[in-house]
Scaffold this motif. Sequence first.
Motif, PDB file in Angstrom:
ATOM      1  N   ARG A  29       0.860  -1.177   0.000  1.00 49.94           N
ATOM      2  CA  ARG A  29       0.000   0.000   0.000  1.00 49.94           C
ATOM      3  C   ARG A  29       0.895   1.224   0.000  1.00 49.94           C
ATOM      4  NH1 ARG A  29      -4.843  -1.754   4.191  1.00 49.94           N
ATOM      5  NH2 ARG A  29      -5.316  -3.705   3.151  1.00 49.94           N
ATOM      6  N   PHE A  33      -1.824   2.940   6.950  1.00 47.03           N
ATOM      7  CA  PHE A  33      -3.083   2.224   6.927  1.00 47.03           C
ATOM      8  C   PHE A  33      -4.157   2.997   7.667  1.00 47.03           C
ATOM      9  CE2 PHE A  33       0.414  -0.704   6.716  1.00 47.03           C
ATOM     10  CZ  PHE A  33       0.075  -1.467   5.626  1.00 47.03           C
ATOM     11  N   LEU A  38      -8.062  -2.507   7.208  1.00 48.02           N
ATOM     12  CA  LEU A  38      -7.556  -3.827   7.549  1.00 48.02           C
ATOM     13  C   LEU A  38      -8.696  -4.796   7.827  1.00 48.02           C
ATOM     14  CD1 LEU A  38      -4.660  -2.808   9.936  1.00 48.02           C
ATOM     15  CD2 LEU A  38      -4.432  -3.701   7.617  1.00 48.02           C
ATOM     16  N   GLY A  44      -1.236  -4.222   9.659  1.00 54.26           N
ATOM     17  CA  GLY A  44      -0.490  -3.243   8.887  1.00 54.26           C
ATOM     18  C   GLY A  44       0.884  -3.011   9.481  1.00 54.26           C
ATOM     19  N   THR A  46       4.345  -0.536   8.742  1.00 56.31           N
ATOM     20  CA  THR A  46       4.987   0.544   7.991  1.00 56.31           C
ATOM     21  C   THR A  46       6.371   0.801   8.566  1.00 56.31           C
ATOM     22  OG1 THR A  46       2.861   1.613   7.546  1.00 56.31           O
ATOM     23  CG2 THR A  46       4.833   2.960   7.279  1.00 56.31           C
ATOM     24  N   THR A 238       0.917  -5.104   4.108  1.00 56.12           N
ATOM     25  CA  THR A 238      -0.105  -5.804   4.868  1.00 56.12           C
ATOM     26  C   THR A 238       0.359  -7.232   5.117  1.00 56.12           C
ATOM     27  OG1 THR A 238      -1.827  -4.496   3.808  1.00 56.12           O
ATOM     28  CG2 THR A 238      -2.523  -6.508   4.916  1.00 56.12           C
TER      29      THR A 238
END
Length: 256
Positions: A29, A33, A38, A44, A46, A238
């Motif tokens: 993505r 998020f 989700l 999620g 990052t 994800t």
Amino acid sequence: MIATCVGLSLTKPVAAAEPESCPGLIASRDTLFSRAALRQNEVGLTFVGHATFLIETPQGVRIATDYNDGTRPRVTPDVATMNKAHSTHFSYHPDPAIKYVLRGWNPAGDPVVHDLTVQDVRIRNVSTNIRSYGGATEYDGNSIFVFETAQLCIAHLGHLHHTLSPGHLKRLGRIDVLLVPVDGSYTLETFDMMEVLRAINAPLMIPMHFFGPSTLNRFLTSARDHFPVEFSDTAAITLSRATLPKSPKILVLPGH
């Protein structure tokens, strides 16, 4: 989409009850998020930078790892974990809106023990030792934090300075996603880090704590002798248990 460094022996015996086995690869993505994005079985992740990741659970709990005064996610987390070795791994002034601030060391010197459940995530730690600036051993100065949510166990090695004993590995239990410092000098030398990765044997390993391409590439050169390496074109991914790699793999997220 997915496209195609000397460690010290600082360990001491660890005794604790074995945790329950942790009951995830990847759809990329482009942004952080949102809570609604989700699914129930997704987490999620990052890479914010250095040793800081933002973890988001299906129920919207946000966790920032090695939260510090220089590298922070754009959103205020519900939980912040920290480690002691350097100021790039902890904050003197965490955002007062953070509900839970978990330090990976005890200022009194005894091991710190965290076992906290926040909505749909359990957060626990396994203490390890660090080198002081003078080279001495500071026992229990670092924590490996483990985040259990959506049938995944995600472990952040923190500022790891030594290989892991059988006691450490027993306390960690099953790990699905491992966040790994790969600088090869400030933390653990690359040869010894390979021993740690093989011992934990997580299906997905994500590098962190590197200082530009040369440091990362030095680690990857050694890692390719043991594991396949892939690159993500985005720092936000994800995770789900159903989509974990069938065998251990390293995934590099953009950043440093």
